[in-house]
Design a protein around this motif. Structure first.
Motif, PDB file in Angstrom:
ATOM      1  N   ASP A  44       0.826  -1.213   0.000  1.00 12.21           N
ATOM      2  CA  ASP A  44       0.000   0.000   0.000  1.00 12.21           C
ATOM      3  C   ASP A  44       0.861   1.264   0.000  1.00 12.21           C
ATOM      4  OD1 ASP A  44      -2.331  -1.473   0.017  1.00 12.21           O
ATOM      5  OD2 ASP A  44      -2.611  -1.340   2.195  1.00 12.21           O
ATOM      6  N   ARG A  45       2.026   1.212   0.659  1.00 10.09           N
ATOM      7  CA  ARG A  45       2.890   2.386   0.735  1.00 10.09           C
ATOM      8  C   ARG A  45       3.841   2.488  -0.452  1.00 10.09           C
ATOM      9  NH1 ARG A  45       4.200   0.558   5.976  1.00 10.09           N
ATOM     10  NH2 ARG A  45       6.420   0.791   5.509  1.00 10.09           N
ATOM     11  N   GLY A  46       3.776   1.514  -1.353  1.00  3.75           N
ATOM     12  CA  GLY A  46       4.613   1.564  -2.540  1.00  3.75           C
ATOM     13  C   GLY A  46       6.067   1.242  -2.279  1.00  3.75           C
ATOM     14  N   ILE A  47       6.337   0.463  -1.232  1.00  3.08           N
ATOM     15  CA  ILE A  47       7.725   0.114  -0.906  1.00  3.08           C
ATOM     16  C   ILE A  47       8.237  -0.916  -1.902  1.00  3.08           C
ATOM     17  CG2 ILE A  47       9.216  -0.985   0.811  1.00  3.08           C
ATOM     18  CD1 ILE A  47       7.517   0.269   2.968  1.00  3.08           C
ATOM     19  N   TYR A  48       9.397  -0.654  -2.453  1.00  2.00           N
ATOM     20  CA  TYR A  48       9.992  -1.540  -3.446  1.00  2.00           C
ATOM     21  C   TYR A  48      10.427  -2.846  -2.791  1.00  2.00           C
ATOM     22  CZ  TYR A  48      13.210  -3.360  -6.969  1.00  2.00           C
ATOM     23  OH  TYR A  48      13.845  -4.160  -7.877  1.00  2.00           O
ATOM     24  N   GLN A  49      10.194  -3.938  -3.481  1.00  2.00           N
ATOM     25  CA  GLN A  49      10.614  -5.238  -2.966  1.00  2.00           C
ATOM     26  C   GLN A  49      12.002  -5.572  -3.477  1.00  2.00           C
ATOM     27  OE1 GLN A  49       8.443  -8.581  -4.411  1.00  2.00           O
ATOM     28  NE2 GLN A  49       9.526 -10.067  -3.167  1.00  2.00           N
ATOM     29  N   SER A  50      12.923  -5.827  -2.564  1.00  2.00           N
ATOM     30  CA  SER A  50      14.236  -6.314  -2.966  1.00  2.00           C
ATOM     31  C   SER A  50      14.095  -7.730  -3.511  1.00  2.00           C
ATOM     32  CB  SER A  50      15.201  -6.312  -1.773  1.00  2.00           C
ATOM     33  OG  SER A  50      15.354  -5.003  -1.263  1.00  2.00           O
ATOM     34  N   ASP A  51      14.717  -7.977  -4.643  1.00  2.00           N
ATOM     35  CA  ASP A  51      14.595  -9.290  -5.274  1.00  2.00           C
ATOM     36  C   ASP A  51      15.240 -10.367  -4.414  1.00  2.00           C
ATOM     37  OD1 ASP A  51      13.256  -8.306  -7.455  1.00  2.00           O
ATOM     38  OD2 ASP A  51      15.068  -7.991  -8.649  1.00  2.00           O
ATOM     39  N   CYS A  52      14.598 -11.517  -4.341  1.00  2.00           N
ATOM     40  CA  CYS A  52      15.165 -12.701  -3.701  1.00  2.00           C
ATOM     41  C   CYS A  52      15.134 -13.809  -4.739  1.00  2.00           C
ATOM     42  CB  CYS A  52      14.356 -13.092  -2.470  1.00  2.00           C
ATOM     43  SG  CYS A  52      14.936 -14.609  -1.679  1.00  2.00           S
ATOM     44  N   HIS A  53      16.283 -14.279  -5.135  1.00  2.00           N
ATOM     45  CA  HIS A  53      16.328 -15.261  -6.216  1.00  2.00           C
ATOM     46  C   HIS A  53      15.584 -16.534  -5.799  1.00  2.00           C
ATOM     47  CE1 HIS A  53      17.766 -17.879  -9.385  1.00  2.00           C
ATOM     48  NE2 HIS A  53      18.233 -16.795 -10.016  1.00  2.00           N
ATOM     49  N   PRO A  54      14.709 -17.062  -6.668  1.00  2.00           N
ATOM     50  CA  PRO A  54      13.955 -18.274  -6.312  1.00  2.00           C
ATOM     51  C   PRO A  54      14.844 -19.444  -5.904  1.00  2.00           C
ATOM     52  CG  PRO A  54      13.045 -17.274  -8.296  1.00  2.00           C
ATOM     53  CD  PRO A  54      14.303 -16.525  -7.980  1.00  2.00           C
ATOM     54  N   PHE A  55      16.047 -19.518  -6.471  1.00  2.00           N
ATOM     55  CA  PHE A  55      16.919 -20.629  -6.100  1.00  2.00           C
ATOM     56  C   PHE A  55      17.328 -20.550  -4.638  1.00  2.00           C
ATOM     57  CE2 PHE A  55      20.945 -22.923  -5.699  1.00  2.00           C
ATOM     58  CZ  PHE A  55      20.563 -24.156  -6.206  1.00  2.00           C
ATOM     59  N   LEU A  56      17.491 -19.332  -4.110  1.00  2.00           N
ATOM     60  CA  LEU A  56      17.822 -19.191  -2.694  1.00  2.00           C
ATOM     61  C   LEU A  56      16.681 -19.695  -1.823  1.00  2.00           C
ATOM     62  CD1 LEU A  56      19.593 -15.713  -2.426  1.00  2.00           C
ATOM     63  CD2 LEU A  56      20.631 -17.987  -2.520  1.00  2.00           C
TER      64      LEU A  56
END
Length: 375
Positions: free
Chosen positions: A268-280
């Motif tokens: 809702d606040r528009g905070i960017y999501q840091s990518d987490c690689h699916p393999f991790l």
């Protein structure tokens, strides 16, 4: 118009599903007794206790609950009632992700068109599915948000698996894993971690494609570790083993609700999501299944290996204000306590080392979880 219209929820409401083993009170082996229990349900429980793929277990569902306290009251009444019905029929309820010694080959399929069709379609992968889990639904206000949360919650799923790990035995053997259930579930063609999806439109396209090409016949054949549920207007976290007691289930429920609410507010606040690689995430899920609460997981931000116990303590600290707002602070603190106690898998393994008797493993776990005074 797509048949998959997301029925939005007002606030982070809760719904919890428990899948519980039915065991013979004498031998502690799995017993096909679901039909006899369902036929004797007292008024008011119809629809809250359901059959499952096999006759050796039942599913107990809450109604729509406002908070974790309400979940606890709802489940306690229903579990106690089913415990009494089971005792009257020479059975007991066993809280575990797998049964330690009963062979999957001997279990009776519930003879409905849907379940018989699933076994015909999936063959041995379905027949081996003698597994039991805890599913937690949290209400959301849009389908797009449900899809985003399925992505953003992925790094936390191995943490939830480690905390709930309770399936070390399979077919009379120590598997060497703390959650063998999670590995059995992964043999299904639509299980495991969900694919990356950008929005509700892409998700519904994917469902329509799978139905139209005959890969699935219904959305109920999607068994991802976390999935949207359009009819309920929820995101459903499904990765957990069935923990050993209701207390454990409520601690996990509070942790899930707080996580989902935090992620919802970040969106809702528009905070960017840091990518987490699916393999991790896959790597961490394996470590959680293998080692349970002794796992060291890769932190998706620092890429350092961190003990999962430390991760849970830090997570609880971070979510305390959120839990206070949701009225579940005491239950969230349970998650911290559970991180420092033996998990269900450790309790099962310790009992087996003491007794060399898998029936005694079941017997002690049954006694540990018991709610009703008549059992």
């Amino acid at each position: 118009m797509s048949p998959y219209v997301f029925a939005r929820s007002d606030g982070p409401t809760l719904g919890v599903e428990l899948e519980l083993n039915l065991v013979d009170a004498g031998t502690m082996a799995l017993r096909s007794g679901a039909t006899s229990i369902l036929e004797a349900l007292p008024p008011g429980l119809e629809g809250s206790v359901k059959p499952e793929l096999f006759q050796c277990y039942v599913e107990i569902n809450t109604g729509i609950c406002r908070d974790v306290d309400e979940v606890g009251h709802d489940l306690a009444v229903k579990i106690a009632a089913i415990e009494r019905l089971a005792v009257d029929r020479g059975m007991a309820l066993f809280w575990s992700g797998t049964h330690p010694f009963s062979p999957w080959q001997a279990q009776e399929v519930t003879p409905t068109e849907r379940y018989l069709g699933l076994v015909d379609l999936l063959q041995e992968t379905a027949r081996r599915l003698i597994t039991f889990g805890l599913h937690v639904h949290v209400g959301l206000d849009s389908g797009d948000k449900a899809i985003m949360i399925c992505d953003r919650i992925l790094p936390y799923l191995p943490v939830l698996l480690a905390l709930s790990a309770n399936s070390p035995f399979w077919q009379g053997r120590d598997t060497g894993l703390h959650s063998h259930r999670s590995k059995v579930m992964e043999t299904l063609p639509t299980s495991g971690l969900p694919p990356l999806m950008r929005n509700w439109s892409e998700y519904t396209w994917l469902l329509n494609h799978m139905v139209e090409t005959g890969f699935i016949t219904t959305i109920r054949e999607i068994w991802w570790d976390v999935r949207p549920h359009h009819n309920f207007g929820t995101v459903e976290v499904r990765i957990c083993d069935m923990p050993p007691t209701l207390r454990h289930a409520l601690g996990l429920t509070a942790l899930v609700q707080c996580l989902v609410e935090e992620l919802s507010e970040e969106i809702d606040r528009g905070i960017y999501q840091s990518d987490c690689h699916p393999f991790l995430v896959r790597q961490n899920k394996w470590r959680a299944a293998r080692y349970g609460m002794n796992a060291h997981l890769v932190d998706p931000r620092s890429f350092r290996v961190v003990p999962v116990r430390r991760t849970i303590h830090e997570l609880v600290d971070r979510l305390r204000d959120r839990a206070r707002d949701l009225g579940c602070l005491a239950h969230l603190e349970l998650a911290r306590e559970l991180a420092d106690e033996p998990t269900g898998s450790v309790r099962q393994l310790e009992t087996y080392r003491q007794t060399n008797d898998l029936a005694e493993v079941v017997r002690r776990m049954v006694a540990m979880s018991r709610l009703s005074s008549s059992t």
